[in-house]
Design a protein around this motif. Structure first.
Motif, mmCIF file in Angstrom:
data_model
loop_
_atom_site.group_PDB
_atom_site.id
_atom_site.type_symbol
_atom_site.label_atom_id
_atom_site.label_comp_id
_atom_site.label_asym_id
_atom_site.label_seq_id
_atom_site.Cartn_x
_atom_site.Cartn_y
_atom_site.Cartn_z
ATOM 1 N N GLU A 79 5.554 -7.101 -3.974
ATOM 2 C CA GLU A 79 4.176 -6.676 -3.737
ATOM 3 C C GLU A 79 4.105 -5.155 -3.557
ATOM 4 N N GLU A 80 5.035 -4.632 -2.779
ATOM 5 C CA GLU A 80 5.020 -3.197 -2.505
ATOM 6 C C GLU A 80 5.305 -2.413 -3.784
ATOM 7 N N ARG A 82 4.587 -3.404 -6.926
ATOM 8 C CA ARG A 82 3.593 -3.499 -7.979
ATOM 9 C C ARG A 82 2.201 -3.060 -7.547
ATOM 10 N N ARG A 83 2.009 -2.789 -6.240
ATOM 11 C CA ARG A 83 0.624 -2.510 -5.853
ATOM 12 C C ARG A 83 0.180 -1.162 -6.419
ATOM 13 N N PRO A 84 -1.140 -1.019 -6.700
ATOM 14 C CA PRO A 84 -1.651 0.274 -7.146
ATOM 15 C C PRO A 84 -1.544 1.263 -5.984
ATOM 16 N N GLY A 86 -3.505 3.706 -4.789
ATOM 17 C CA GLY A 86 -4.668 3.765 -3.900
ATOM 18 C C GLY A 86 -4.579 4.959 -2.965
ATOM 19 N N GLN A 87 -4.858 4.705 -1.682
ATOM 20 C CA GLN A 87 -4.865 5.812 -0.734
ATOM 21 C C GLN A 87 -3.529 5.981 -0.029
ATOM 22 N N ARG A 88 -2.563 5.168 -0.400
ATOM 23 C CA ARG A 88 -1.290 5.243 0.309
ATOM 24 C C ARG A 88 -0.183 5.431 -0.715
ATOM 25 N N ARG A 216 14.298 2.624 6.996
ATOM 26 C CA ARG A 216 14.345 1.385 7.760
ATOM 27 C C ARG A 216 13.073 1.186 8.534
ATOM 28 N N TRP A 218 10.013 2.338 7.849
ATOM 29 C CA TRP A 218 8.862 1.980 7.023
ATOM 30 C C TRP A 218 9.016 0.615 6.379
ATOM 31 N N HIS A 220 10.407 -1.975 7.894
ATOM 32 C CA HIS A 220 9.989 -2.877 8.973
ATOM 33 C C HIS A 220 8.487 -2.848 9.125
ATOM 34 N N TYR A 221 7.919 -1.632 9.001
ATOM 35 C CA TYR A 221 6.485 -1.486 9.167
ATOM 36 C C TYR A 221 5.739 -2.328 8.139
ATOM 37 N N ILE A 224 5.879 -5.939 9.152
ATOM 38 C CA ILE A 224 5.022 -6.252 10.306
ATOM 39 C C ILE A 224 3.555 -6.204 9.901
ATOM 40 N N GLU A 225 3.199 -5.196 9.094
ATOM 41 C CA GLU A 225 1.801 -5.046 8.698
ATOM 42 C C GLU A 225 1.342 -6.266 7.917
ATOM 43 N N PHE A 229 -1.588 -8.698 9.133
ATOM 44 C CA PHE A 229 -2.756 -8.897 8.294
ATOM 45 C C PHE A 229 -2.985 -10.382 8.057
#
Lengths: 338, 301
Positions: A79-80, A82-84, A86-88, A216, A218, A220-221, A224-225, A229
């Protein structure tokens, strides 16, 4: 909330232990699979090599893929990746860290299979029995046979019951030789893997420790995120469903009141919570109609009905209508069914 | 929170116990590996030595490396060694203490393997059967040199057709096993005496330095663990805030775009807060799509 946070923290700080546990279980499963597998060398010249090397190399490949499949984080990585944007922004070092840690864990079960196979010796004996050096190990006074004949005889080495080449080369001598080679290869393989693991683990603090800590954190972040969600969405879905169903029942009871031209029976002030929870449905036929309507015509997924000036039941309560019910929409649905 | 802190403290004060436990497990694993390993001497002149000594020395190296890898403290020590000095000086005594404690623990499993191997005897019999003096044994005394090497090499293989009923084979085997076991017990005795002396004589030298080094090595370990946990806690709070901001921004966007009257006031049952203004299917779909296609920036200021 505190208890949840404690458990969450424990789990988080032990997520690595959890993944290591799964890794260990797969390694044990791999040894169990090997001992349960009934190895059956075909004892035919060209089939031996294919069978032996196949058993040595194909199950590790399967275990490697299984290691990825059983790892929950693979979908997170995909997921991370392939995601567009965007703002991140996307950080390739985080993706690399996630992939490396997954690949390292997935490598353990295949390495265990290969080591156990080599240390046991049956695969190599089966695969390379036709390559035994007959000149050095064989009996000096063996009868002269054609190359093809020799190959056929040597191919039967792993199958002691049908071996007929004792004059060419003793069965035990050949098997001991092949097993010795196999075990030497096995120990060298284990030593190589352990040395690689040691180097990877010990050289990392010497180079790029800061970058490692960042990756490491980020990774984990992100994990968790995603979990938070999902939880927030689950909470939202629960509230959504609750309000939707409440509105449905209220709509049903208002419709029935409108249809029967009854005055709404105002619950006496001291009836308590139970009467409120009845949501205006107080007899068998009404309840049956509510259930039928729930099945035949579920309410739309919309808690924003247009506000209507209705005087049904709220006139005397003195509170602003928090759920302006949509008798029009519910009624339309109800009557269209009728 | 209190219970968590209690469990954490227990674990912390027993970090040494955890490492000792891992060390013991590795030693047991080493014995189990030896018993489940099918020792199969090749019984060929040059191969015997390589095989026998290989089995005696390569697995200990592997176990030693495993002992270093599985010990968490080795990473902590390496980080402490390689970090820039910055505002905290590095104390070499602490690093030396950590290094020696790690090495001591990592040496246990290899030593157990070597001792078990020697006490069992198969490795030495396999490796050195070709090196015994054939004159000492009746069955091998009057055989030509070339043949005697071949015969001696076959001594470890009891079931070999040449060796099946050979009494001299048993003699050679017993002789070598005797040497092997003597060596094994001697090594064990020397190691235990060395450990005993080291433990008893240590308080006579530099006890204060030792206490300091031990304290600070524990401190570095605990500090590392607490830092990792604080980072976990921080990332959880960060994620929580980030998601809340995201839902808020979606609510603002919906308010801007939709024409319906905004709902005023707090909900009677608190469900309104949890709904966060997202109240129909399209809005939920839009929220989920935005979450994937345009994740919010990592900024919760």
């Amino acid at each position: 909330m505190d208890k949840f946070r404690m458990i969450f923290q424990f789990f988080q700080s032990n997520q690595e232990s959890f993944m290591n546990g799964i890794c260990g279980i797969m390694a044990l499963a791999s040894t169990q699979m090997y001992s349960a597998f009934d190895f059956n060398c075909p004892c035919l010249p060209h089939y031996n090599l294919a069978y032996g090397l196949g058993i040595l190399l194909v199950p590790p490949f399967i275990l490697f893929l299984l290691g990825f499949v059983l790892n929950n984080n693979i979908s997170m990585l995909a997921e991370e990746w392939r995601r567009p944007q965007g703002q991140r922004g996307k950080d390739p070092s985080v993706l690399r860290y996630m992939f490396c840690s997954m690949a390292q864990r997935a490598m353990i079960a295949p390495a265990v299979w290969v080591s156990v196979t080599l240390l046991d010796g049956k695969c190599i004996t089966c695969a390379f029995c036709t390559s035994v050096p007959v000149d050095t190990l064989g009996n000096a006074s063996h009868p002269h046979l054609s190359q093809g004949e020799i190959q056929r005889v040597l191919a039967r080495i792993p199958c002691k019951e049908i071996y007929n080449g004792q004059q060419l080369i003793a069965n035990e001598v050949a098997i001991r030789y092949l097993r010795c080679i196999s075990q030497a290869l096995g120990w060298c393989f284990v030593l190589l893997m352990t040395t690689l693991a040691f180097l990877v683990r010990s050289l990392r603090p010497c180079f790029s420790q800061a970058a490692f800590l960042k990756s490491r954190y980020w990774s984990h972040y992100i994990d968790i995120e995603r979990k938070l969600f999902d939880e927030t969405c689950a909470e939202h879905a629960r509230s959504f469903a609750k309000v939707c169903i409440q509105q449905f029942f209220e709509g049903m009871s208002t419709d029935l009141v409108a249809a029967r031209c009854h005055l709404p029976r105002k619950a006496p002030a001291d009836a308590g919570e139970a009467a409120e929870k009845l949501l205006g449905i107080t007899d068998q036929s009404t309840m049956n109609m509510a259930l039928k309507s729930w099945h035949r015509c579920k309410p739309p997924l919309n808690l924003h009905p247009p506000a209507l000036p209705t005087g049904n039941g709220w006139a005397g309560e003195g509170q602003p209508p928090t759920h302006p019910s949509a008798p029009q929409r519910e009624t339309a649905a109800y009557y269209s069914w009728v | 929170m209190d219970r968590f802190r209690m469990i954490f403290q227990y674990f912390q004060s027993n970090s040494e116990s955890v490492m000792n436990g891992i060390c013991g497990l590795l030693a047991l694993a080493s014995v189990k590996m030896y018993t489940s390993f099918e020792f199969s001497c090749p019984c060929l002149p040059q191969y015997n030595v390589v095989y026998g000594l290989g089995i005696m020395f390569i697995p200990p190296i592997i176990l030693f490396l495993c002992g270093l890898i599985l010990n968490r403290q080795s990473l902590v020590m390496l980080e402490e060694w390689r970090r820039p000095a910055g505002r905290r000086k590095k104390d070499l005594a602490v690093i030396r203490y950590m290094c020696s404690s790690i090495m001591q623990r990592a040496m246990v499993a290899p030593v157990v393997w070597i001792i078990v191997t020697l006490l069992d005897g198969k490795c030495l019999i396999c490796a050195f059967s070709g090196s015994v003096d054939p004159e000492k044994f009746v069955g091998f005394a009057n055989v030509s040199t070339v043949q005697v090497q071949q015969l001696l090499a076959k001594v470890p293989c009891k079931d070999d057709e040449l060796m099946r009923n050979n009494t001299s084979r048993k003699a050679v085997s017993r002789y070598l096993r005797c040497w092997s076991q003597a060596l094994g017990w001697s090594i064990l005795l020397i190691l235990i005496i060395a450990a005993f002396l080291a433990r008893w004589l240590r308080p006579c030298f530099n006890q204060a330095t030792l206490l300091q080094a031990r304290h600070w090595s524990n401190y570095i370990d605990i500090e590392q663990k607490i830092f990792e946990e604080t980072c976990c806690e921080h990332s959880r709070l960060f994620a929580h805030k980030c998601i809340l901001h995201f839902f808020e921004s979606m609510r603002q966007e919906i308010k801007l775009h939709s024409l319906s009257l905004p709902r005023e006031g707090e909900g009677a049952d608190g469900e309104e807060d949890l709904l966060r203004g997202i109240t129909d299917q399209d809005q939920v779909n839009k929220l989920l799509k935005t979450w994937y296609c345009e994740k919010p920036p990592l900024d919760v200021s």
